[in-house]
Design a protein around this motif. Structure first.
Motif, short mmCIF file in Angstrom:
data_model
loop_
_atom_site.label_atom_id
_atom_site.label_comp_id
_atom_site.label_asym_id
_atom_site.label_seq_id
_atom_site.Cartn_x
_atom_site.Cartn_y
_atom_site.Cartn_z
N VAL A 8 0.84 -1.20 0.00
CA VAL A 8 0.00 0.00 0.00
C VAL A 8 0.87 1.25 0.00
CG1 VAL A 8 -1.65 1.34 1.36
CG2 VAL A 8 -1.99 -1.11 1.04
N LEU A 9 1.93 1.26 0.80
CA LEU A 9 2.83 2.39 0.86
C LEU A 9 3.53 2.62 -0.49
CD1 LEU A 9 4.10 4.58 2.64
CD2 LEU A 9 5.88 2.92 3.23
N VAL A 10 3.95 1.55 -1.13
CA VAL A 10 4.59 1.67 -2.45
C VAL A 10 3.60 2.21 -3.47
CG1 VAL A 10 5.57 0.33 -4.36
CG2 VAL A 10 6.37 -0.07 -2.03
N LEU A 11 2.37 1.74 -3.46
CA LEU A 11 1.36 2.24 -4.40
C LEU A 11 1.05 3.72 -4.17
CD1 LEU A 11 -1.12 -0.76 -4.57
CD2 LEU A 11 0.39 0.06 -6.37
N ILE A 12 0.93 4.11 -2.93
CA ILE A 12 0.68 5.52 -2.62
C ILE A 12 1.85 6.37 -3.09
CG2 ILE A 12 0.46 7.18 -0.73
CD1 ILE A 12 -1.21 5.05 0.74
N VAL A 16 1.73 9.41 -5.88
CA VAL A 16 2.16 10.76 -5.52
C VAL A 16 3.25 11.23 -6.49
CG1 VAL A 16 3.39 12.09 -3.76
CG2 VAL A 16 1.48 10.62 -3.10
N VAL A 17 4.21 10.37 -6.79
CA VAL A 17 5.28 10.73 -7.72
C VAL A 17 4.71 10.96 -9.12
CG1 VAL A 17 7.35 9.86 -8.89
CG2 VAL A 17 7.12 9.64 -6.42
N THR A 18 3.79 10.12 -9.56
CA THR A 18 3.19 10.27 -10.89
C THR A 18 2.42 11.58 -11.00
OG1 THR A 18 3.00 7.87 -11.11
CG2 THR A 18 1.64 9.21 -12.56
N ILE A 19 1.63 11.90 -10.01
CA ILE A 19 0.87 13.16 -10.02
C ILE A 19 1.83 14.35 -9.99
CG2 ILE A 19 -0.69 14.61 -8.66
CD1 ILE A 19 -2.16 11.98 -7.91
#
Length: 69
Positions: A8-12, A16-19
């Protein structure tokens, strides 16, 4: 359970990086448009706004649609 939180932390972090990268590209593109045309621009919420003759700001996409007509 720790694996779940890690995933979950990796997905978040990925989102965040993509946005952040997308917002950076929009800001850069808006600045380049300003440099090329000499018009004043500003970026808000991932949208480039261009100042028109009466001092108001119009979304760049809308301005393109009007200029094509």
């Amino acid at each position: 359970m720790n694996d779940f939180f890690f995933i979950v932390l990796v997905l978040i972090a990925f989102f965040v990086v993509t946005i952040g990268l997308c917002m950076g590209v929009v800001t850069y593109d808006c600045g380049r448009y300003s440099d090329a045309t000499g018009r004043k621009t500003k970026t808000e919420f991932g949208t480039c706004y261009v100042q028109i003759n009466d001092g108001t700001y119009v979304a760049r996409e809308e301005l393109r649609a009007v200029e094509k007509q």
